[in-house]
Design a protein around this motif. Structure first.
Motif, PDB file in Angstrom:
ATOM      1  N   ALA A 782     116.311  44.014  50.230  1.00 52.60           N
ATOM      2  CA  ALA A 782     114.982  43.738  49.670  1.00 52.60           C
ATOM      3  C   ALA A 782     115.102  42.815  48.460  1.00 52.60           C
ATOM      4  O   ALA A 782     114.311  41.874  48.293  1.00 52.60           O
ATOM      5  CB  ALA A 782     114.306  45.042  49.280  1.00 52.60           C
ATOM      6  N   GLN A 783     116.125  43.065  47.647  1.00 49.46           N
ATOM      7  CA  GLN A 783     116.299  42.212  46.459  1.00 49.46           C
ATOM      8  C   GLN A 783     116.649  40.781  46.848  1.00 49.46           C
ATOM      9  O   GLN A 783     116.128  39.826  46.282  1.00 49.46           O
ATOM     10  CB  GLN A 783     117.409  42.780  45.578  1.00 49.46           C
ATOM     11  CG  GLN A 783     116.950  43.943  44.733  1.00 49.46           C
ATOM     12  CD  GLN A 783     118.044  44.349  43.771  1.00 49.46           C
ATOM     13  OE1 GLN A 783     119.043  44.919  44.179  1.00 49.46           O
ATOM     14  NE2 GLN A 783     117.853  44.037  42.508  1.00 49.46           N
ATOM     15  N   LEU A 784     117.564  40.665  47.823  1.00 45.73           N
ATOM     16  CA  LEU A 784     117.995  39.321  48.222  1.00 45.73           C
ATOM     17  C   LEU A 784     116.856  38.560  48.884  1.00 45.73           C
ATOM     18  O   LEU A 784     116.805  37.331  48.848  1.00 45.73           O
ATOM     19  CB  LEU A 784     119.192  39.413  49.173  1.00 45.73           C
ATOM     20  CG  LEU A 784     120.463  40.022  48.571  1.00 45.73           C
ATOM     21  CD1 LEU A 784     121.564  40.125  49.617  1.00 45.73           C
ATOM     22  CD2 LEU A 784     120.962  39.209  47.373  1.00 45.73           C
ATOM     23  N   MET A 785     115.945  39.305  49.511  1.00 48.40           N
ATOM     24  CA  MET A 785     114.802  38.653  50.157  1.00 48.40           C
ATOM     25  C   MET A 785     113.661  38.400  49.178  1.00 48.40           C
ATOM     26  O   MET A 785     112.761  37.609  49.474  1.00 48.40           O
ATOM     27  CB  MET A 785     114.279  39.545  51.298  1.00 48.40           C
ATOM     28  CG  MET A 785     115.150  39.550  52.535  1.00 48.40           C
ATOM     29  SD  MET A 785     114.589  40.775  53.751  1.00 48.40           S
ATOM     30  CE  MET A 785     113.068  40.003  54.339  1.00 48.40           C
ATOM     31  N   SER A 786     113.690  39.074  48.033  1.00 42.35           N
ATOM     32  CA  SER A 786     112.499  39.091  47.172  1.00 42.35           C
ATOM     33  C   SER A 786     112.032  37.719  46.665  1.00 42.35           C
ATOM     34  O   SER A 786     110.837  37.517  46.529  1.00 42.35           O
ATOM     35  CB  SER A 786     112.691  40.056  46.010  1.00 42.35           C
ATOM     36  OG  SER A 786     113.687  39.581  45.133  1.00 42.35           O
ATOM     37  N   LEU A 792     106.692  41.993  50.501  1.00 40.07           N
ATOM     38  CA  LEU A 792     107.415  42.938  51.356  1.00 40.07           C
ATOM     39  C   LEU A 792     108.547  43.594  50.573  1.00 40.07           C
ATOM     40  O   LEU A 792     108.780  44.796  50.681  1.00 40.07           O
ATOM     41  CB  LEU A 792     107.981  42.194  52.579  1.00 40.07           C
ATOM     42  CG  LEU A 792     108.936  42.992  53.467  1.00 40.07           C
ATOM     43  CD1 LEU A 792     108.231  44.191  54.096  1.00 40.07           C
ATOM     44  CD2 LEU A 792     109.532  42.101  54.556  1.00 40.07           C
ATOM     45  N   SER A 793     109.225  42.797  49.765  1.00 39.89           N
ATOM     46  CA  SER A 793     110.351  43.335  49.013  1.00 39.89           C
ATOM     47  C   SER A 793     109.908  44.387  48.001  1.00 39.89           C
ATOM     48  O   SER A 793     110.576  45.407  47.840  1.00 39.89           O
ATOM     49  CB  SER A 793     111.095  42.199  48.303  1.00 39.89           C
ATOM     50  OG  SER A 793     111.739  41.385  49.262  1.00 39.89           O
ATOM     51  N   GLU A 794     108.784  44.137  47.335  1.00 38.44           N
ATOM     52  CA  GLU A 794     108.267  45.142  46.398  1.00 38.44           C
ATOM     53  C   GLU A 794     107.963  46.447  47.146  1.00 38.44           C
ATOM     54  O   GLU A 794     108.272  47.545  46.668  1.00 38.44           O
ATOM     55  CB  GLU A 794     106.970  44.661  45.716  1.00 38.44           C
ATOM     56  CG  GLU A 794     107.126  43.492  44.747  1.00 38.44           C
ATOM     57  CD  GLU A 794     107.731  43.878  43.389  1.00 38.44           C
ATOM     58  OE1 GLU A 794     108.154  45.029  43.216  1.00 38.44           O
ATOM     59  OE2 GLU A 794     107.798  42.998  42.505  1.00 38.44           O
ATOM     60  N   GLU A 795     107.376  46.297  48.316  1.00 34.79           N
ATOM     61  CA  GLU A 795     106.976  47.469  49.100  1.00 34.79           C
ATOM     62  C   GLU A 795     108.199  48.300  49.491  1.00 34.79           C
ATOM     63  O   GLU A 795     108.207  49.525  49.363  1.00 34.79           O
ATOM     64  CB  GLU A 795     106.225  46.981  50.352  1.00 34.79           C
ATOM     65  CG  GLU A 795     105.547  48.073  51.147  1.00 34.79           C
ATOM     66  CD  GLU A 795     104.317  48.660  50.448  1.00 34.79           C
ATOM     67  OE1 GLU A 795     103.816  48.034  49.469  1.00 34.79           O
ATOM     68  OE2 GLU A 795     103.865  49.745  50.867  1.00 34.79           O
ATOM     69  N   ILE A 796     109.244  47.610  49.947  1.00 37.52           N
ATOM     70  CA  ILE A 796     110.466  48.320  50.351  1.00 37.52           C
ATOM     71  C   ILE A 796     111.151  48.949  49.147  1.00 37.52           C
ATOM     72  O   ILE A 796     111.631  50.074  49.194  1.00 37.52           O
ATOM     73  CB  ILE A 796     111.417  47.344  51.082  1.00 37.52           C
ATOM     74  CG1 ILE A 796     110.798  46.928  52.417  1.00 37.52           C
ATOM     75  CG2 ILE A 796     112.784  47.970  51.300  1.00 37.52           C
ATOM     76  CD1 ILE A 796     111.585  45.870  53.163  1.00 37.52           C
TER      77      ILE A 796
END
Length: 883
Positions: A782-786, A792-796
């Motif tokens: 999630a961090q790498l995608m943020s 989406l990353s915040e949600e995960i």
RNA sequence: GCCCGCGUGGUGGAAUGGUAGACACAGGGGACUUAAAAUCCCCAGCCUUCGGGCGUACCGGUUCGAGUCCGGUCGCGGGUACCA
């Protein structure tokens, strides 16, 4: 379990960021700063998918830097002056100001749902009086420092509409509305003295280590430093005051091959001679009926006119050369006069053959390299070898028979200087920057014309000189050609700032390149009551990463570099901002397939009789179904009589264009898939510097993938598996991914980083590791995608118990110890072709690798009992056996 | 015209001079399902006599080795000073 639902999570997190002031640029603590800027948009009406790509790239950098502990400045504004607003007013009524601000509102409304981490509190448009008023102040300071002056220059003149045309408004030499052949007209205009800084702007390119080499090359060629000889031909029986013609040449070594002198149609001598020569006057008039662009000049047929005037060769007074007026000689470059050496310049050779002038070679290929060479005088092409190449000189004046062009040029200059024939000089191709525009929708030039005092700068306390909205109580009428400021009943009337008598305002406005030449500095203190606030500028400048299109490689970037220097001289920027953009990245366009079908369109011809015309019908992507790369109509089409299911032609990767119906609307994509999908897709499919093709299937795939990531994370959150022996492998893979993605983001390899993230998602999905290891992996994912998919990353992150906002969480660090591999696979090549591979410990000595290789089946077979000619072992890489 | 880029499977593309085609789309096969959707798994450059051969726009060169470097050709794109 809930499904991935961007429509609900995206607004939620956007609100959270806004509330927490996450992206407000602040000078907090002793954190280092990072200024990331995308070239600001022109408010054309709606945002374009190309904007989405451009701003997403900037946002990835901005968010990544914030997570790496920087105070980030990431602002947005609008390049809001310019012709389209006037064109819109002309075409459909209304006012450029209303049109522009309306468009800005729309576009801001479209950009916000994309979730860019922008500091919106700093937004401005260049048409805000608060902005252009400060630009006027800058202009006055530049004027005082001698960086601005007035001189005469040519414009495209439409003789029917009685108006000045932009180059793009000249189509095939005619005005776009009137259709009348354009003429060149001389006007007194304002110029920035950019040519004073030619050498400096050229030399400083070497300091721009993080600029693309191609941009630096383009600028270097544009500035165009050349070393040459300036000298004069003495004339025979010329008019009073023209006993010499000054010429500039970069090839003085070819002076013995001169066969004519050419002067520009705008050369003072041409203007003098045409007074008594009607034929010449007709010729120069013809030349002046050309558009002002370099392209038009160069592509036009090369023509000349023999003035009848003769000059003497500087080395031999008995040698006379004719003087031609030639349409390809620019008055702006050099002295507006040249000598032609047909043997060593193809253009001069074409000219000489056309007008039957002598061709004399001054050099030929070096001994032993003649081959099938034919001298130009014997019908061959002009001989123009690289200057570094050694050639055989037929007519040297003070150098060896075998010498390079380079050496001969220097020797020739030296010889000419010693013999009093001329001077070695350095010249630049770069011309001064004409900033006057005879148009309404631009920043008014703050000067006043007074009968008594002449040209007088406006007083700073009277700034901004605002554009009038009305004209005699009515909105300005743009249906009349020409500059409304010029015919405005009272806007022009003013008091002379110097003597107080009635005077007239300047009605020219500034080139919009002026607006964009300092906006980056204004963003550091957008509400300051001076052009900049030095303390803010000192903190935030320079732009650490600038992102924009390659189309701006020369003009915008060069003008900005000039402006930074001017602003330093006038005290508006610190010395350190001389090169305002530390790093530059040029991104590609977003393209889309065109769907079309040619058909016979029925039209009524002039007599009212039916006639047919072959033309294209363009279909919108929504009208098309794509199967196996082929496109079919969804519904019947009345216009072309095609039926649903009929195939249409596909033209891939075309520039998006409204007339070709191949534009994709970012808003439609957001409502279908969400902003994160749009962001992910524009980054994933193509390297950022290259064009990317928008495909519906690609966007859908991106959306599916994000849904998958969400599902995997949700499953992990819901699960409770204990740790297993696979934890270690997943942990190792997680660290490797951190490393690879970090490298990718740092080097603008977004598509490569995304490929790694796909791979890691697959690994995570298949892993049988325990909850703890998987949670760490998923949070890291999630961090790498943020930076790319922030919502989406915040949600995960929240789902997996991450602390605070992921936007504020520190970027993960790869553990070096986890990246080490103990063994490597070495491919074995025989004569450069892959024939097998061996698995060896990472640090196995060369000798042992060689032993293993020689024992390998494929190698034994290839050697067939013999010994290898050569054995190349590249440690950790490859082995090549030469037999 | 001139200056600067780019060209790799059916498609988008990956590859510090070192296993060409990672990752993905489209395609094929399978699992789950009454069925479909969704999801999951697998296959896949081209040709082949199954030994292998051919392949990064085209022609040539450098190198043990070239998509990558050099020279030339073709095609496409950007800029060409008033589109932004």
């Amino acid at each position: 379990m809930s499904r991935y639902d961007p429509a609900s999570i995206e607004p939620k997190w956007q609100a959270a960021w806004e509330e927490a002031l996450t992206f407000k640029a602040t000078r907090e603590g002793d954190k280092p700063k990072y200024y990331v800027l995308e070239m600001f948009p022109y408010p054309s009406g709606r945002i374009h998918i190309g904007h989405v790509r451009n701003y997403t790239m900037g946002d990835v950098i901005a968010r990544y830097k914030k997570q790496n502990g920087f105070n980030v400045l990431h602002p947005m504004g609008f390049d809001a002056f310019g012709m389209p607003a006037e064109n819109a007013a002309m075409a459909s009524g209304g006012h450029p100001k209303d049109w522009t601000y309306g468009n800005i509102d729309t576009m801001v409304g479209q950009m916000k749902p994309l979730g860019f981490g922008l500091d919106w509190s700093r937004m401005f448009a260049t048409c805000d009086p608060e902005y252009y008023g400060q630009q006027q102040a800058l202009f006055l300071d530049f004027l005082e420092k001698g960086l601005v002056y007035r001189k005469n220059a040519m414009v495209n003149w439409d003789p029917v509409d009685m108006t000045v045309l932009a180059n793009e408004q000249v189509i095939d030499g005619c005005g776009w509305r009137s259709g009348a052949p354009v003429e060149r007209k001389e006007l007194t205009q304002w110029f920035f003295k950019i040519s004073d800084k030619s050498g400096e702007l050229l030399d400083a390119l070497d300091t721009l280590d993080n600029w693309p080499a191609k941009v630096k090359t383009m600028q270097a060629n544009w500035i165009g430093r050349s070393r040459g000889l300036q000298f004069a031909f003495s004339t025979i029986d010329a008019p009073e005051g023209f006993d010499r013609i000054e010429v500039y040449t970069t090839r003085p070594d070819t002076l013995m091959g001169a066969s004519f002198v050419g002067i520009s149609p705008d050369h003072p001598l041409a203007k003098q001679l045409e007074k008594d020569n009607a034929d010449l006057a007709a010729f120069t008039a013809e030349c002046r009926k050309m558009a002002t662009t370099e392209e038009a000049m160069e592509k036009a047929e090369k023509k000349g006119f023999d003035t009848g005037l003769r000059v003497r060769h500087p080395f031999d007074t008995a040698w006379e050369l004719p003087v031609y007026v030639a349409n390809f000689i620019l008055m702006d470059y050099g002295t507006g006069a040249i000598f032609g050496c047909p043997a060593h310049d193809q253009r001069d050779l074409d000219f000489a053959r056309k007008y039957d002038l002598p061709v004399v070679s001054t050099f030929a290929p070096a001994m032993g390299e003649e081959g099938t060479f034919i001298l130009p005088e014997d019908g061959g092409p002009a001989y123009v070898p690289p200057k570094q190449e050694t050639v055989r000189w037929l007519k040297p004046f003070n150098w060896d028979e075998a010498a390079t062009g380079e050496a001969a040029i220097e020797a020739a200059i030296d010889f000419c200087e010693k013999n009093g024939v001329g001077q070695g000089v350095t010249k630049f191709r770069l011309r001064d920057w004409g900033l006057s525009r005879q148009r309404y929708w631009g920043c008014p030039i703050p000067v006043v014309h007074c009968d008594t005092c002449g040209v007088v700068p406006e007083k700073k306390e009277n700034l901004p000189i605002q554009l009038p909205y009305d004209e005699a109580g009515k909105p300005i009428d743009f249906s009349i050609p020409g500059n409304p400021l010029d015919r405005h009943p009272n806007w022009r009337d003013c008091e002379c700032p110097s003597c107080g008598k009635p005077a007239k305002r300047e009605t020219d406005t500034m080139d919009t390149f002026v607006d964009s030449s300092w906006y980056f500095a204004r963003f550091t203190a957008p509400r300051a009551t001076t052009p900049t606030d030095l303390s803010e500028a000192e903190y935030w400048m320079n732009v650490d990463q600038y992102i924009g299109g390659i189309e701006h490689a020369i003009l915008h970037l060069l003008y900005s570099r000039f402006f930074a220097r001017g602003m330093i001289e006038t005290g508006h920027l610190p010395e350190s901002a001389k090169e305002p953009f530390n790093a530059l990245f040029t991104q590609g366009m977003v393209t889309h397939a065109i769907y079309r079908r040619s058909y016979l369109k029925r039209i009524d011809d002039i007599d009212g009789a039916p006639a047919h015309l072959t033309t294209y019908r363009y279909y919108y992507p929504e009208e098309i179904a794509v199967r196996e790369g082929k496109a079919y109509l969804v519904n019947d089409d009345v216009e072309t009589q095609l039926k649903a299911g009929d195939e249409v032609e596909v033209v891939p990767s075309a520039k998006m264009s409204k007339s070709k119906n191949n534009v994709v609307d970012p808003m439609a994509i957001i409502s279908t898939y969400g902003a994160d999908t749009a962001r992910w897709f524009v980054l994933s499919d193509s390297p950022p510097e290259r064009d990317v093709e928008w495909t519906a299937s690609g966007a859908e795939a991106a959306n599916k993938h994000l849904g998958r990531v969400y599902r995997i994370a949700a499953e992990i959150a819901a699960g409770d598996a204990p740790s297993t022996k696979e934890d270690e492998a997943l942990l190792k893979e997680t660290h490797k991914t951190i490393h690879d993605v970090t490298m990718g983001v740092e080097s603008f390899g977004f598509n490569a980083a995304i490929a790694k993230l796909y791979g890691f998602t697959n690994t995570l999905s298949k892993s049988r590791a325990g909850k703890e290891a998987k949670t760490f992996a998923a949070k890291t994912l999630a961090q790498l995608m943020s930076p790319m998919t922030p919502h989406l990353s915040e949600e995960i992150w929240q789902l997996l118990g991450g602390e605070g906002l992921i936007a504020d969480a520190p970027w993960p660090k790869a553990d070096e110890a986890m990246l080490v591999e103990d063994s490597v696979t070495l491919p074995i090549q025989v004569n450069g072709k892959r024939r097998g591979e061996i698995e060896v410990p990472k640090d196995m000595p060369k000798e042992e690798v060689e032993k293993l290789v020689l024992a390998h089946d494929a190698v034994v077979k290839a050697l067939d009992g013999g010994t290898p000619k050569k054995l190349i072992v590249v440690p950790g890489r490859i082995v090549n056996v030469v037999v």
